[in-house]
Scaffold this motif. Structure first.
Motif, PDB file in Angstrom:
ATOM      1  N   ASP A 127     -11.457  11.779  15.393  1.00 45.40           N
ATOM      2  CA  ASP A 127     -10.804  12.710  14.483  1.00 45.40           C
ATOM      3  C   ASP A 127      -9.579  12.044  13.843  1.00 45.40           C
ATOM      4  N   THR A 128      -9.504  12.086  12.497  1.00 42.75           N
ATOM      5  CA  THR A 128      -8.248  11.696  11.823  1.00 42.75           C
ATOM      6  C   THR A 128      -7.950  10.199  11.929  1.00 42.75           C
TER       7      THR A 128
ATOM      8  N   THR B 186     -12.365  18.505   9.318  1.00 44.06           N
ATOM      9  CA  THR B 186     -13.383  18.219  10.337  1.00 44.06           C
ATOM     10  C   THR B 186     -14.749  18.843  10.048  1.00 44.06           C
TER      11      THR B 186
ATOM     12  N   ASN C 282     -12.461  18.641  19.995  1.00 42.28           N
ATOM     13  CA  ASN C 282     -11.615  19.342  19.030  1.00 42.28           C
ATOM     14  C   ASN C 282     -11.986  20.828  19.094  1.00 42.28           C
TER      15      ASN C 282
ATOM     16  N   ASP D 293     -14.167  11.393  11.195  1.00 40.56           N
ATOM     17  CA  ASP D 293     -14.504  12.530  10.328  1.00 40.56           C
ATOM     18  C   ASP D 293     -13.724  12.446   9.012  1.00 40.56           C
ATOM     19  N   HIS D 294     -12.489  11.920   9.083  1.00 40.20           N
ATOM     20  CA  HIS D 294     -11.621  11.785   7.903  1.00 40.20           C
ATOM     21  C   HIS D 294     -10.409  10.983   8.320  1.00 40.20           C
TER      22      HIS D 294
HETATM   23 ZN   LIG Z   1     -10.879  16.245  11.912  1.00 38.39          ZN
END
Ligand SMILES: [Zn+2]
Length: 462
Positions: A35-36, A75, A125, A281-282
């Protein structure tokens, strides 16, 4: 024809009870999404030595994709696009994390499961948590035989649950150890919450020679424009350099856990039976355009460019690859690695036509001012905002996208616009596909009465 024959033989092998036979390609896949995670935070993408030693070692025996993009900057839209080979607009999952894939959308997990592949997910998450719904399985949990969303840790500044990376790795390895047939082809997905803020895991990692930046005000919201977002607050700290160091610390903490995962897969023989895929995801804004320690607010490149590292079984193909890869090509690669699509649909197949010719990102609800679409062919990128504005950038000469070239290069803008129109016309529009609002499918009040606070369900914000 060969592919159909291969499928038939694959089905035969499965019906005989088991995993890959001698000489057969492995059909297991391990997907790791972080994530991130900005790609430039990793050594294979230019970060200094010591930032991600495990991923540096992985890159030596893998393919490193230099031009990989996510389909969105938050997400659920990003992962939904990857799992379905559809854009967020097509799915209707465009408003942050409050909209969920409906059950009529077929996910890659469902396709893998139908092909006899064992499926398991370990997510960390809160927006990926699964709750019973009156209409059955929705969102990313669709198709998973085993979906582990146990989260015992609490985010520092919000009442959000999460699970840290070492616990996620342990749960996945325990699952592998408990399988009845360790050779049965499997799809194993791990989603790590790190390095999502607040950046509290791991020791901060300072770099020499970093330019000092002026202190920022502490925000009263989670937005992050010109200020520290409230959810990121580290004890009143206002120095952006401290947050950047803390972000790198999270990345190094995650990297160590991924190192343990790789070692665990290797000692179990699972790494060489699998295609191992690592992506994000990003990304995250670390001050670009005055946005601080946040994501989801735009489709800027620091939010939608992602790392992509793929290790094939036996590490027989290695090196760097320059072609454009988006969520659609990655989706096909996951299915191809498992034998569900032909090999030429994988970005790992040498010489195959596997790159995405055009990558699309979207955010915000169509018809509103927050709606944005961006398309890129790898060199140029055309972005439309919700107010009807259009912007053209040259990623080769201006990777931070600071200059609008529309008046200088009208022909390029026309061509991308035309290609996006063609892309839309080729898409099969399914009128029955409807996103579900989280409030419609989850009985949040009942969940709260069972001792789960509403915010802890993960749907309090974006
Ligand atoms: Zn995310």
């Amino acid at each position: 024809m060969d592919w159909l024959l291969g499928c038939a033989l694959g089905a035969l092998a499965l019906s005989c009870g088991g995993g890959p036979r001698d000489g057969e390609p492995s059909r297991s896949v391990v997907l790791v999404t972080c994530d991130t995670l900005r790609r430039d935070a990793l050594e294979p993408y230019g970060a200094p030595a010591g930032c991600s030693p495990s991923l540096a070692r992985l890159a030596e025996e893998a393919l490193v994709f230099e031009d990989a993009w996510s389909g969105a900057s938050s997400t659920l839209p990003a992962l939904s696009s990857l799992f379905t080979r559809r854009t967020p607009d097509e799915l209707g999952v465009t408003a942050g994390n409050r909209l969920l894939l409906g059950p009529e959308v077929v996910t890659l997990t469902e396709r893998l499961s139908e092909a006899g592949i064992e499926t398991a997910a370990f997510v960390s998450n809160a927006v990926l948590r699964r709750f019973p719904t009156p209409i059955g399985e929705v969102a990313l949990a669709q198709g998973f035989e085993h979906y582990d969303d146990r989260m015992a840790a609490k985010e520092r500044n919000r009442r959000l649950l999460e699970r840290n990376a070492p616990d996620t790795v342990r749960a996945a390895l325990d699952w592998l150890d408990a399988r009845e047939d360790p050779l049965r082809p499997s799809f194993l997905w791990l989603h790590f919450i790190e390095p999502h803020g607040p950046y509290t895991s791991g020791e901060p990692l300072e770099l020499e020679g970093e330019e000092p930046t002026a202190e920022l005000p502490l925000g009263t919201t989670d937005r992050g424009l010109g200020e520290i977002p409230r959810y990121q607050d580290l004890g009143g700290e206002r120095d952006p350099a401290a947050y950047r160091a803390a972000y790198r610390g999270e990345v190094r903490y995650l990297d160590a856990a991924i190192g343990d995962l790789l070692e665990g897969l290797r000692t179990r023989g699972h790494l060489d039976r699998s295609t191992f895929v690592l992506s994000a995801d990003h990304g995250e804004s670390l001050g670009e355009r005055d946005w601080w320690f946040t994501h989801g607010q735009s489709l800027a490149p620091e939010l939608v460019r992602v790392p992509l590292i793929v290790r094939v079984p036996g590490a027989t193909i290695r090196g760097r690859r320059a072609g454009l890869v988006g969520p659609f090509a990655l989706h096909d690669t996951l299915l191809s690695s498992a034998g569900v699509l032909p090999p030429e649909r994988s970005v790992t197949t040498p010489g195959a036509e596997h790159w995405d010719p055009l990558v699309v990102q979207q955010r915000g609800r169509p018809g509103t001012a927050t709606h944005e679409t961006a398309v890129t062919d790898g060199r140029f990128r055309l972005t439309w905002d919700g107010a009807g504005g259009e912007r053209l950038t040259d990623l080769w000469s201006d990777p931070a996208e600071e200059r609008d070239l529309r008046s200088q290069r009208p022909g390029v803008a026309d061509r991308l616009r035309e290609r996006f129109r063609g892309f839309g016309e080729q898409r099969r529009v399914l009128p029955e596909v409807r996103a579900l609002h989280v409030n419609d499918v989850f009985d949040l009040r009942a969940a709260a009465q069972h001792g789960r606070e509403l915010e802890a369900l993960g749907y309090g914000g974006d």
